[in-house]
Scaffold this active site. Sequence first.
Site, PDB file in Angstrom:
ATOM      1  CE  LYS A   1      -1.519  -4.092   3.470  1.00 48.46           C
ATOM      2  NZ  LYS A   1      -1.876  -5.328   2.718  1.00 48.46           N
TER       3      LYS A   1
ATOM      4  CB  SER B   1      -0.827   0.030   1.295  1.00 44.46           C
ATOM      5  OG  SER B   1      -1.252   1.326   1.586  1.00 44.46           O
TER       6      SER B   1
ATOM      7  CE1 TYR C   1      -3.538  -2.167   5.777  1.00 46.72           C
ATOM      8  CE2 TYR C   1      -3.187   0.143   5.521  1.00 46.72           C
ATOM      9  CZ  TYR C   1      -3.326  -1.005   4.743  1.00 46.72           C
ATOM     10  OH  TYR C   1      -3.540  -1.156   3.564  1.00 46.72           O
TER      11      TYR C   1
HETATM   12  C1  UD1 Z   1      -6.665   5.324   3.912  1.00 44.03           C
HETATM   13  C2  UD1 Z   1      -5.810   4.799   5.056  1.00 44.03           C
HETATM   14  C3  UD1 Z   1      -4.544   4.086   4.394  1.00 44.03           C
HETATM   15  C4  UD1 Z   1      -5.107   2.721   3.472  1.00 44.03           C
HETATM   16  C5  UD1 Z   1      -6.186   3.307   2.589  1.00 44.03           C
HETATM   17  C6  UD1 Z   1      -6.692   2.151   2.148  1.00 44.03           C
HETATM   18  C7  UD1 Z   1      -5.859   6.215   6.951  1.00 44.03           C
HETATM   19  C8  UD1 Z   1      -5.231   7.464   7.774  1.00 44.03           C
HETATM   20  N1  UD1 Z   1      -5.231   5.953   5.744  1.00 44.03           N
HETATM   21  O1  UD1 Z   1      -5.945   6.152   2.888  1.00 44.03           O
HETATM   22  O2  UD1 Z   1      -3.594   3.320   5.332  1.00 44.03           O
HETATM   23  O3  UD1 Z   1      -3.942   2.107   2.852  1.00 44.03           O
HETATM   24  O4  UD1 Z   1      -7.083   3.998   3.185  1.00 44.03           O
HETATM   25  O5  UD1 Z   1      -7.403   2.649   0.863  1.00 44.03           O
HETATM   26  O6  UD1 Z   1      -7.043   5.943   7.232  1.00 44.03           O
HETATM   27  N2  UD1 Z   1     -11.829  11.713   3.836  1.00 44.03           N
HETATM   28  C9  UD1 Z   1     -12.654  12.675   4.298  1.00 44.03           C
HETATM   29  N3  UD1 Z   1     -13.847  12.264   4.754  1.00 44.03           N
HETATM   30  C10 UD1 Z   1     -14.030  10.792   5.000  1.00 44.03           C
HETATM   31  C11 UD1 Z   1     -13.001   9.857   4.598  1.00 44.03           C
HETATM   32  C12 UD1 Z   1     -11.948  10.400   4.075  1.00 44.03           C
HETATM   33  O7  UD1 Z   1     -12.528  13.833   4.039  1.00 44.03           O
HETATM   34  O8  UD1 Z   1     -14.939  10.408   5.366  1.00 44.03           O
HETATM   35  C13 UD1 Z   1     -10.661  12.194   3.308  1.00 44.03           C
HETATM   36  C14 UD1 Z   1      -9.367  11.981   3.911  1.00 44.03           C
HETATM   37  O9  UD1 Z   1      -9.113  13.047   4.916  1.00 44.03           O
HETATM   38  C15 UD1 Z   1      -8.407  12.052   2.723  1.00 44.03           C
HETATM   39  C16 UD1 Z   1      -9.156  11.517   1.360  1.00 44.03           C
HETATM   40  O10 UD1 Z   1     -10.324  11.730   1.835  1.00 44.03           O
HETATM   41  O11 UD1 Z   1      -7.746  13.313   2.324  1.00 44.03           O
HETATM   42  C17 UD1 Z   1      -8.907   9.976   1.316  1.00 44.03           C
HETATM   43  O12 UD1 Z   1      -9.261   9.325   2.455  1.00 44.03           O
HETATM   44  P1  UD1 Z   1      -9.232   7.739   2.362  1.00 44.03           P
HETATM   45  O13 UD1 Z   1     -10.070   7.332   1.312  1.00 44.03           O
HETATM   46  O14 UD1 Z   1      -9.704   7.174   3.951  1.00 44.03           O
HETATM   47  O15 UD1 Z   1      -7.766   7.244   1.874  1.00 44.03           O
HETATM   48  P2  UD1 Z   1      -6.606   7.631   2.546  1.00 44.03           P
HETATM   49  O16 UD1 Z   1      -6.421   8.428   3.768  1.00 44.03           O
HETATM   50  O17 UD1 Z   1      -5.493   7.917   1.476  1.00 44.03           O
END
Ligand code: UD1
Length: 349
Positions: A143, A115, A139
């Site tokens: 990895k 990842s 997590y």
């Molecule tokens: C997350 C995990 C990462 C994992 C990946 C799997 C965390 C900190 N990181 O990555 O370890 O490998 O998922 O796909 O959890 N966001 C919102 N609202 C939400 C959800 C997300 O604003 O309800 C934003 C987040 O702040 C981020 C972006 O959307 O900026 C993407 O978030 P997300 O889909 O959770 O992915 P990652 O954070 O990149």
Amino acid sequence: MSKNILVTGGAGYIGSHTVLQLLLGGYKVIKMVGIVGISLIIDKLLLVQRGNTLIIKQSYWVVRFDAVIHFAGLKAVGESVEKPLLYYDNNVIGTITLLEVMAAHGCKNLVFSSSATVYGWPKEVPCTEESPLSAVNPYGRTKLFIEEICRDVHHSDPEWKIILLRYFNPVGAHPSGHIGEDPRGIPNNLMPFVQQVAVGRRPALTVFGNDYATKDGTGVRDYIHVVDLADGHIAALRKLSDPKIELAFNPTSYAIIGCEVYNLGTGKGTSVLEMVAAFERASGKKIPLVMAGRRAGDAEIVYASTKKAECELDWRARYGIEEMCRDQWNWASKNPYGYGSPESNGVMK
Ligand code: UD1
């Protein structure tokens, strides 16, 4: 001649899309789990350790596998902080057991799901495969550890050929609308949450932080269509069986597969608000937003350098965010409760 591929976690989101692409590509596939989820495989692998070796070997190793694609693992960041041992047990011990069983059966070709989380909070983007690695939660550490374990295993026995694929942010669904992502409980990731708002299962999306140093203040990620990601695994398998890689003295070192790592992303950064806007266009639905503070452990900007995968795997992502959102909405509108039902609020019986 068609190849036999063992896929662990083949019923999961990325696993199921990869199994489909493998079948379409003429591979013979054995999934290690049914639709019940990834934990079963891990339970079964752990049984190997607990003394039922023969049963497991007999049930799964009756055919000779040319390669294994190992998806099975737990992936919820928050849960990993609360239950680190569960994560080390499932992900790390599960992989060690799989490697042992593979070695015992002379199958030493592996594609592993790593990842982009291993880049932590990147100091520079795009992330190249040589960028510094770090993990900020258990997590992510599983990895990192597994990547290191794979390197050690290859060093100890160069017959092992291992490809570590670092996924960026997989989204979307198969264009058929028959398979897609269906997380249990409250989705941790952005797009499954957006999808549940669009079908009316949740009132609004909480945006985690709008004060980042990005174009609109929200976090930037490299979203990749899950079908492109699945195709990346086919490219990795092709690479594993490329005869050129048998030449250990090949002067172009990249042609030798030992234990090699590749980013699978698009190379493009998209903000949360851009992604929401694209989904609104694709679905015709308004996604109400609630602005909130940053989520602990979130990086500001993460996107991939895709050069290595393009040059060495001859693979590149074909789809952009419009197609990702179109296909995700197609899946969501046809299956608003995923594989479950409204009565169970999406939970599969
Ligand atoms: C997350 C995990 C990462 C994992 C990946 C799997 C965390 C900190 N990181 O990555 O370890 O490998 O998922 O796909 O959890 N966001 C919102 N609202 C939400 C959800 C997300 O604003 O309800 C934003 C987040 O702040 C981020 C972006 O959307 O900026 C993407 O978030 P997300 O889909 O959770 O992915 P990652 O954070 O990149």
